[in-house]
Design an enzyme around this catalytic site. Structure first.
Site, PDB file in Angstrom:
ATOM      1  CG  HIS A  55      -1.932   0.951   1.490  1.00  0.00           C
ATOM      2  ND1 HIS A  55      -2.821   0.690   1.425  1.00  0.00           N
ATOM      3  CD2 HIS A  55      -2.045   2.417   1.276  1.00  0.00           C
ATOM      4  CE1 HIS A  55      -3.905   1.983   1.092  1.00  0.00           C
ATOM      5  NE2 HIS A  55      -2.887   2.895   1.182  1.00  0.00           N
ATOM      6  CG  HIS A  57      -0.849   6.927  -1.460  1.00  0.00           C
ATOM      7  ND1 HIS A  57      -2.320   7.147  -2.253  1.00  0.00           N
ATOM      8  CD2 HIS A  57      -1.276   6.215  -0.559  1.00  0.00           C
ATOM      9  CE1 HIS A  57      -3.791   6.926  -1.284  1.00  0.00           C
ATOM     10  NE2 HIS A  57      -3.168   5.971  -0.194  1.00  0.00           N
ATOM     11  CD  GLN A 150      -6.387  11.626  -1.325  1.00  0.00           C
ATOM     12  OE1 GLN A 150      -5.685  11.326  -2.015  1.00  0.00           O
ATOM     13  NE2 GLN A 150      -6.862  11.529  -0.315  1.00  0.00           N
ATOM     14  CG  HIS A 208      -7.886   4.558   1.575  1.00  0.00           C
ATOM     15  ND1 HIS A 208      -7.078   4.166  -0.059  1.00  0.00           N
ATOM     16  CD2 HIS A 208      -6.545   5.270   1.127  1.00  0.00           C
ATOM     17  CE1 HIS A 208      -5.774   3.844  -0.025  1.00  0.00           C
ATOM     18  NE2 HIS A 208      -5.428   4.965   0.771  1.00  0.00           N
ATOM     19  CD  GLU A 211      -6.239   6.446   6.814  1.00  0.00           C
ATOM     20  OE1 GLU A 211      -6.570   6.941   4.890  1.00  0.00           O
ATOM     21  OE2 GLU A 211      -4.962   7.057   5.998  1.00  0.00           O
ATOM     22  CG  ASP A 307      -0.844   4.923   3.356  1.00  0.00           C
ATOM     23  OD1 ASP A 307      -1.457   5.136   2.111  1.00  0.00           O
ATOM     24  OD2 ASP A 307      -1.252   5.703   4.665  1.00  0.00           O
ATOM     25  CD1 TRP A 313      -2.135  13.953   4.069  1.00  0.00           C
ATOM     26  CD2 TRP A 313      -1.321  13.308   1.927  1.00  0.00           C
ATOM     27  NE1 TRP A 313      -3.277  14.200   3.510  1.00  0.00           N
ATOM     28  CE2 TRP A 313      -2.275  14.777   2.187  1.00  0.00           C
ATOM     29  CE3 TRP A 313      -0.679  13.593   0.981  1.00  0.00           C
ATOM     30  CZ2 TRP A 313      -2.733  14.461  -0.019  1.00  0.00           C
ATOM     31  CZ3 TRP A 313      -0.748  13.706  -0.013  1.00  0.00           C
ATOM     32  CH2 TRP A 313      -1.999  14.064  -0.468  1.00  0.00           C
TER      33      TRP A 313
HETATM   34 FE   FE2 Z   1      -3.279   5.042   2.061  1.00  0.00          FE
END
Ligand code: FE2
Length: 411
Positions: A55, A57, A150, A208, A211, A307, A313
């Site tokens: 996982h 991005h 997203q 997702h 979360e 992630d 992030w």
């Molecule tokens: Fe994610």
């Protein structure tokens, strides 16, 4: 080529590995070198199947501080930072960063990456770039691409059409983000849509899912029920599921029955969710990482992902899944000897199940000769000492090598 003196997957006895024509030709004790055969003696190091990033991005990676730093570290400031960075997103920009990230991963022994790619973009710029790279880089890394909405499916203009376009372009998996949709009804219908889309195009599903620290976020039960009813079962993955940290135990007890029946996979992202969750708490602060121990003990497949790597992030990361496992074991309180020894499964065999890699993954005679060698005797030792990946070999080809660092203590 003969690789000598390896402890394969924490085994107690040393073995040798013979590689011929890109395959594991022979695995055994004290194999005799053939005339003219190259021999490399590791003298007692750990061999594992290649590591798997289940996982990440990649479309946002390596952008931290560009053009602004996320000073609060919150998810929401991250979104603001990304909105500024997104203005200059081009295919060339995505390609350049993903190429760098793949090389970071390669140095850490990662040969498979499942990346989520934002498709709430009318131009699908990042998706185009990743699809090109999946093909160009196929000899060094297997990229699996998730069409990831997203900003939602039902809550974003033309969300359904963009998802279907991305799948038609060649995405491997269908994503969703139920906890971000405007309403509970949208949340449920986005999951129904994602599962139907996967059925229509014969794709995997990776959502997702919940979360958020909201204990009322219940996308997981809907996803698991659809996976069970449609028979998609282990073709479905629930990523994050951080709300499960906050569910009451009576609800979890009931939910576990459905999760086991559904046979879905879970991906936990302990670095990023420890950093991002619990932000609206005062004290005590929730950790916001899903119930990895309980899921594992129930026989449910769980893997770990990074992630985000050095993006708005999450401001750190070098592509090392060792750091992910290290944090995961701490935050999930899984520090027993057996837990630590077996924790490599979170980034290898368990992740292989999630990615549906099949029987060709693993150190077995006849399989493609893809493996890594760590400068340690077993995974406990490797994790504790942050051991170097001395060799990453894919289909018999050396992709990356690292010389272990040596300190000189002067007393
Ligand atoms: Fe994610």
């Amino acid at each position: 080529m003969l690789y000598r003196n390896l402890y394969i997957e924490n085994a107690a006895e040393l073995r040798d590995i013979r590689v011929e024509n890109g395959k594991f030709a022979e695995i055994g004790a004290n194999l005799a070198a053939k005339p003219g055969e190259d021999v490399r003696d590791f003298g007692g190091c750990l061999a594992l199947p290649p590591l798997i990033e289940s996982h990440v991005h990649l479309d946002t990676c390596l952008t931290a501080g560009d053009p602004v730093w996320n000073e609060s570290g919150t998810l929401f400031e991250g979104i603001e930072c990304w909105a500024k960075r997104k203005e200059k997103l081009t295919k060339a920009d995505v390609r350049e960063r993903v190429n760098r990230a793949v090389r970071l991963y390669a140095a850490s022994g990662v040969q498979y990456i499942r990346t989520h790619v934002d498709v709430t973009d009318p131009k699908l710029t990042a998706m185009e770039a990743l699809l090109e790279l999946r093909d160009e880089l196929k000899d060094v890394v297997t990229l699996q691409i998730v069409a990831f909405p997203q900003e939602g499916i039902e809550s974003y203009p033309n969300g359904r059409r963009l998802m279907e376009d991305a799948v038609r372009m060649g995405a491997d998996c269908v994503g969703a983000i139920p906890h971000f949709e405007f309403t509970r009804e949208y949340s449920v219908s986005s999951l129904n849509f994602a599962v139907s889309l996967a059925e229509k195009y014969d794709k995997l599903v990776d959502v997702h899912c919940d979360e958020i620290d909201d204990e009322a976020s219940r996308g997981l039960e809907t996803l698991a029920a659809r996976a069970y009813e449609t028979g998609l079962a282990d073709r479905v993955t629930a990523s994050h599921t951080t709300a499960m940290h906050s569910y009451n135990n009576a609800y979890v007890q009931r939910l576990m029955r459905l999760l086991k029946l559904s046979r879905i996979n879970f991906v936990s992202n302990p670095l990023v969710n420890t950093h991002l969750q619990g932000r609206v708490d005062t004290y005590p602060k929730r950790r916001g990482v899903t119930r990895v121990r309980e899921l594992t003990e129930a026989g449910i497949n769980v893997s770990f992902g990074h992630d985000d790597i050095f993006d708005p992030w999450y401001p750190m990361g070098t592509g090392s899944l060792r750091d992910v496992v290290f944090m995961g074991l701490h935050v999930c309180q899984m520090m027993g000897y057996g837990d630590i020894m077996n924790s490599c499964k979170f980034i290898s065999t368990n992740a292989a199940k999630t990615l549906h890699l099949g029987d060709s993954y693993g150190i077995r005679e006849g399989n493609p000769a893809s493996f890594i060698v760590l400068d340690a005797k077993n995974y406990y030792d490797a994790l504790n000492r942050s051991a170097a990946v001395r060799l990453s070999c894919k289909n018999g080809r050396a992709l990356a090598e690292t010389e272990p660092a040596a300190a000189r203590v002067r007393f």
